[in-house]
Scaffold this active site. Sequence first.
Site, PDB file in Angstrom:
ATOM      1  N   ASP A  68      44.283  42.648  36.104  1.00  0.00           N
ATOM      2  CA  ASP A  68      42.939  42.201  35.718  1.00  0.00           C
ATOM      3  C   ASP A  68      42.692  42.323  34.220  1.00  0.00           C
ATOM      4  O   ASP A  68      43.469  42.954  33.509  1.00  0.00           O
ATOM      5  CB  ASP A  68      41.882  43.079  36.414  1.00  0.00           C
ATOM      6  N   TYR A 117      51.515  51.652  40.420  1.00  0.00           N
ATOM      7  CA  TYR A 117      50.397  51.613  39.482  1.00  0.00           C
ATOM      8  C   TYR A 117      50.018  53.046  39.106  1.00  0.00           C
ATOM      9  O   TYR A 117      50.128  53.958  39.928  1.00  0.00           O
ATOM     10  CB  TYR A 117      49.170  50.950  40.113  1.00  0.00           C
TER      11      TYR A 117
END
Lengths: 244, 244
Positions: free
Chosen positions: A52, A110
């Site tokens: 994002d 992540y």
Amino acid sequence: MKRYRCVMSYEGTNYCGWQVQPNGTSIQGEIERALAVILKHPCRVMGAGRTDAGVHAIGQVAHFETEVAFEIRRLLHSLNGLLPQDIRILSLESVESTFHAQYSAQRKIYRYRIWQDPIVDPFLRRIVCHDKRSFCEMRLQQVLKYFEGTHDFAAFVNQGTPVNSTIRTIYRAELIKEKGGFSLEFEGNGFLYKMVRNLVGTLLDIGCGKQDPSLLPILFDSKDRRLASAAAPACGLCLKQVLY
Amino acid sequence: MKRYRCVMSYEGTNYCGWQVQPNGTSIQGEIERALAVILKHPCRVMGAGRTDAGVHAIGQVAHFETEVAFEIRRLLHSLNGLLPQDIRILSLESVESTFHAQYSAQRKIYRYRIWQDPIVDPFLRRIVCHDKRSFCEMRLQQVLKYFEGTHDFAAFVNQGTPVNSTIRTIYRAELIKEKGGFSLEFEGNGFLYKMVRNLVGTLLDIGCGKQDPSLLPILFDSKDRRLASAAAPACGLCLKQVLY
């Protein structure tokens, strides 16, 4: 056509995210533009995952195809020469045409970094999320354990690209203590749109006592996004590694 | 009047340096502005040393005076609230009126960070100097040893503020290996205008073979700035600590 795979590191602060958008500068767009200059033809770059706006990466992977012959070391050098300094191609290699950055990926890792000290290190300000609330470590660990395994993560997905299924497996959800605070590392077979940030948002709200751990089964059972916490800010998130 | 001492960390990238300048935003100016807002009177902030445009600090020290009574923790919090995120006040304490950030300083430690790998880590790009030349470590060590001790550093001073003497003592000039390259650490009783960057410029030119080590005695004897190498770029330099 020959296929190539590259590993990238980028500081996402100044970008609208990985994916090309009608408005805003994207990582993918910058790399495609640099490749087009060098290869002298338009070149689509397929990423392992879409990060994002504001999200960073130290191990994003992508592939692209070209018929232009070139020396790999030279292309790597030219690419980094054309790209802005906050996007770096770390490595480049030729791969089988069956390799697909997104579909061949087995696991992704992540990392979400939380800064707890009152004063944020100015050199780390773009890559940490400042959260001064006090967290109960046992509670955080408890929630992380709960996240592990195969679940329907529907309550942690934002509306975005339609997906066939919201079931994913998290192999590891770990807290790692660091200078100024801690990191949360998630290793899974795939992550849905804003899933990591949504998991972190809920985790931190439970960890500081704003929400009760009893919310967890309710979230997973109801599959209702509205019951979960808001997504944690983008700046703390980093795509660490894609495993094939 | 009560005197206060503060320790600061800043990323100098976006500033014209420590000192207030007619054009450009300075670290000192930003802190004075924030203090004036809180204390409701103009407030001069005296730094231990003037860092140049683009130079960073993790341990700059300054003092200021005020008659306004305040709670120290609260002032620290308000200051950081008003300051841009790339300048942080790390600590604040009241000191004797005899304390002077510049004149009471006994030693300063500067660190210069060199990135050697072909690809610069995008997260470190603002705080390292990229130098891909290959250096002979023995030669670097030899030059560092030569810098140590009490010397007239006239050949390593740029025209700037007039000084009484260009004699300074370097207690320690050290090479420290780091991820992607190495750092050079200089501990001395004081550093002249651009002295560290000038020392590093000459050191690296000798270390890579562009200059011969026999240049060193010539530089120190001639005191001629024009014979020494150009200053190393500002971005690699950081004021690490001021000792009192």
